[in-house]
Design a protein around this motif. Structure first.
Motif, mmCIF file in Angstrom:
data_model
loop_
_atom_site.group_PDB
_atom_site.id
_atom_site.type_symbol
_atom_site.label_atom_id
_atom_site.label_comp_id
_atom_site.label_asym_id
_atom_site.label_seq_id
_atom_site.Cartn_x
_atom_site.Cartn_y
_atom_site.Cartn_z
ATOM 1 N N VAL A 40 0.889 -1.321 0.007
ATOM 2 C CA VAL A 40 0.022 -0.092 0.139
ATOM 3 C C VAL A 40 0.889 1.098 -0.212
ATOM 4 O O VAL A 40 2.083 1.148 0.654
ATOM 5 N N PHE A 41 0.419 2.160 -0.645
ATOM 6 C CA PHE A 41 1.089 3.664 -0.853
ATOM 7 C C PHE A 41 0.189 4.584 -0.074
ATOM 8 O O PHE A 41 -0.851 4.886 -0.358
ATOM 9 N N VAL A 42 0.763 5.256 0.941
ATOM 10 C CA VAL A 42 0.199 6.205 1.921
ATOM 11 C C VAL A 42 0.983 7.675 1.536
ATOM 12 O O VAL A 42 1.917 7.840 1.725
ATOM 13 N N THR A 43 0.096 8.576 1.266
ATOM 14 C CA THR A 43 0.543 10.044 1.243
ATOM 15 C C THR A 43 -0.234 10.838 2.333
ATOM 16 O O THR A 43 -1.501 10.542 2.523
ATOM 17 N N VAL A 44 0.481 11.734 2.894
ATOM 18 C CA VAL A 44 -0.105 12.727 3.869
ATOM 19 C C VAL A 44 0.216 14.238 3.283
ATOM 20 O O VAL A 44 1.523 14.531 2.982
ATOM 21 N N VAL A 45 -0.798 14.970 3.151
ATOM 22 C CA VAL A 45 -0.502 16.380 2.840
ATOM 23 C C VAL A 45 -1.375 17.188 3.830
ATOM 24 O O VAL A 45 -2.688 16.832 3.952
ATOM 25 N N GLY A 46 -0.414 18.176 4.441
ATOM 26 C CA GLY A 46 -1.010 19.122 5.302
ATOM 27 C C GLY A 46 -0.920 20.293 4.884
ATOM 28 O O GLY A 46 0.202 20.937 4.365
ATOM 29 N N GLN A 47 -1.799 21.330 5.000
ATOM 30 C CA GLN A 47 -2.109 22.644 4.681
ATOM 31 C C GLN A 47 -1.397 23.608 5.863
ATOM 32 O O GLN A 47 -1.750 23.702 7.133
ATOM 33 N N LYS A 48 -0.072 24.110 5.721
ATOM 34 C CA LYS A 48 0.680 24.731 6.828
ATOM 35 C C LYS A 48 -0.217 26.265 7.118
ATOM 36 O O LYS A 48 -0.217 26.413 8.333
ATOM 37 N N ASP A 49 -0.794 26.678 6.136
ATOM 38 C CA ASP A 49 -1.596 27.947 6.378
ATOM 39 C C ASP A 49 -2.991 27.774 6.449
ATOM 40 O O ASP A 49 -3.551 27.351 5.585
ATOM 41 N N ASN A 50 -3.604 27.868 7.553
ATOM 42 C CA ASN A 50 -4.683 27.650 7.998
ATOM 43 C C ASN A 50 -5.745 28.275 7.203
ATOM 44 O O ASN A 50 -6.708 27.759 6.499
ATOM 45 N N GLY A 51 -5.570 29.484 7.088
ATOM 46 C CA GLY A 51 -6.187 30.680 6.109
ATOM 47 C C GLY A 51 -7.700 30.864 6.555
ATOM 48 O O GLY A 51 -8.041 32.010 5.719
ATOM 49 N N GLU A 52 -8.261 29.972 7.319
ATOM 50 C CA GLU A 52 -9.624 30.479 7.663
ATOM 51 C C GLU A 52 -10.087 30.188 8.813
ATOM 52 O O GLU A 52 -9.550 28.968 9.351
ATOM 53 N N GLU A 53 -11.043 30.616 9.721
ATOM 54 C CA GLU A 53 -11.082 30.307 10.926
ATOM 55 C C GLU A 53 -12.517 29.137 10.775
ATOM 56 O O GLU A 53 -13.213 29.290 10.080
ATOM 57 N N ARG A 54 -12.122 27.992 11.446
ATOM 58 C CA ARG A 54 -13.124 26.953 11.638
ATOM 59 C C ARG A 54 -13.148 26.530 13.055
ATOM 60 O O ARG A 54 -12.540 26.936 13.786
ATOM 61 N N ASP A 55 -14.425 25.738 13.166
ATOM 62 C CA ASP A 55 -14.659 25.230 14.443
ATOM 63 C C ASP A 55 -14.604 23.785 14.546
ATOM 64 O O ASP A 55 -15.079 22.848 15.373
ATOM 65 N N PHE A 56 -13.754 23.154 13.586
ATOM 66 C CA PHE A 56 -13.659 21.954 13.390
ATOM 67 C C PHE A 56 -12.274 21.337 12.724
ATOM 68 O O PHE A 56 -11.740 22.376 12.283
ATOM 69 N N PHE A 57 -11.782 20.108 12.869
ATOM 70 C CA PHE A 57 -10.748 19.552 12.306
ATOM 71 C C PHE A 57 -10.878 19.067 10.953
ATOM 72 O O PHE A 57 -11.568 17.929 10.793
ATOM 73 N N PRO A 58 -10.570 19.622 9.759
ATOM 74 C CA PRO A 58 -10.976 18.941 8.332
ATOM 75 C C PRO A 58 -9.872 17.912 8.244
ATOM 76 O O PRO A 58 -9.100 17.973 7.157
ATOM 77 N N LEU A 59 -10.092 16.642 8.748
ATOM 78 C CA LEU A 59 -9.321 15.787 8.235
ATOM 79 C C LEU A 59 -9.885 14.705 7.221
ATOM 80 O O LEU A 59 -11.123 14.430 7.454
ATOM 81 N N THR A 60 -9.484 14.498 6.096
ATOM 82 C CA THR A 60 -9.851 13.450 4.989
ATOM 83 C C THR A 60 -8.957 12.328 4.972
ATOM 84 O O THR A 60 -7.855 12.428 4.796
#
Length: 342
Positions: A40-60
């Motif tokens: 299996v091949f696993v990639t992880v990409v994280g956004q360093k600049d949050n950019g906007e105010e959220r009230d949740f963690f957008p994990l996909t």
């Protein structure tokens, strides 16, 4: 040519190889896991600049199986891969559940985890290598991830636990249990069993967690060798003064609401308690500035107060909201023949 890092360890009857540094080098982290021919091949990409105010963690988390992994190519009428199957969706959820709580509270940067099955050994399932690959990729990404996480599949044949049973062994097993967790705690258990006693089930969880420590140590060594630069991220400080204001404005009303058995009446009282907090802290017509808390901040403090009240009632041994104690099951009604043709 490439700075490739590889870690190999024995995991029960299987040999696991974790590798990074050759494929998908623009991703935050990319890991290939080979478990006796299932790759299996696993990639992880994280956004360093949050950019906007959220009230949740957008994990996909997306898990996808490709037919080429079994040596086939789509043909006939359907010449492309279809939508995710039910099993693919379930595996994605299996991975999401244990990793989500390992991100720190307040971390709201978008993170995407994509697991692709590249080669399949029919005797070795994809669940465990996918979970180990996700754990390794996150541990080596520099993201604020409180791992690594280990995972194990447990079978039960002739009174003995089997670690990561093969497909053939599972056919003879009276148990199929998945357990995932850190070195200190179990985070997720999912199982299917043939009426086994409670002590056998608990023993299977303990066995799986103990065996998964081997994988956790290997992933730690792998992450240390990769030596990714940790993200410069600090958890936002809690606004204790705002929480105190919210508690002062509505704690009594909220406590009374959670003693109301009727659901709709309770919801109405909770809404009134929230409105009371809003009116007290942010009167109508207030402008957004540094001195006035935002509606999102007040709602967040209100949710924390709700959690505190409900948790304290449970710890104190008080009855549930609907009046039941901890040993009483909710009444269940069953009717047959309600619909004439279904």
């Amino acid at each position: 040519m490439f700075d490739v890092v590889t870690t190999t360890f024995q995991y029960g009857d299987n040999t696991v190889e974790i590798e990074t540094g050759e494929i998908a080098r623009q991703a935050t982290a990319a890991v290939k896991v080979d478990m006796d021919g299932t790759v299996v091949f696993v990639t992880v990409v994280g956004q360093k600049d949050n950019g906007e105010e959220r009230d949740f963690f957008p994990l996909t988390v997306n898990y996808q199986e490709k037919v080429y992994s079994a040596g086939r190519i789509p043909g006939s009428f359907f010449k492309r891969e279809g939508r995710p199957s039910e099993s693919e969706t379930l595996v994605a959820r299996l991975i999401d559940r244990p990793i989500r709580p390992l991100f720190p509270a307040g971390f709201q940067n978008e993170v995407q985890v994509i697991i692709t099955v590249m080669s399949l050994n029919p005797e070795v399932g994809t669940d465990i290598p996918s979970m180990l690959g996700t754990s390794a990729a996150l541990a080596a990404s520099g993201l604020p991830f409180n791992g690594p996480m280990g995972a194990a599949q447990v079978g039960y044949i002739d009174g003995e636990y089997i670690l990561n049973p093969s497909k053939t062994q599972l056919e003879a097993s009276s148990l199929d249990l998945m357990v995932a967790g850190t070195e200190n705690a179990v985070l997720m258990v999912e199982s299917e069993a043939k009426e086994l006693p409670e002590d056998v089930m608990l023993g299977a969880v303990a066995f799986g967690h103990e065996q998964s420590l081997v994988a956790i140590e290997a992933i730690k060594e792998f992450a240390a060798e990769v030596d990714a630069t940790p993200w410069d991220w600090t958890a936002p400080e809690k606004d204790t003064s705002l929480e105190a204001k919210v508690a002062e404005a509505c704690e009594t009303a909220l406590t009374e609401a959670f003693q109301t058995a009727d659901k709709m009446e309770r919801y109405a009282k909770v809404d009134l308690a929230l409105q009371a907090a809003m009116d007290a802290i942010r009167p109508e017509g207030s402008e957004d500035d540094d001195a006035t808390p935002s509606k999102a901040a007040i709602k967040d403090a209100f949710k924390n107060l709700e959690k505190k009240i409900v948790r304290s009632r449970i710890i104190a041994g008080e009855p549930r909201i609907d009046g039941r104690d901890s040993t009483t099951v909710r009444p269940i009604d069953i009717r047959l023949g309600v619909l004439p043709r279904t």
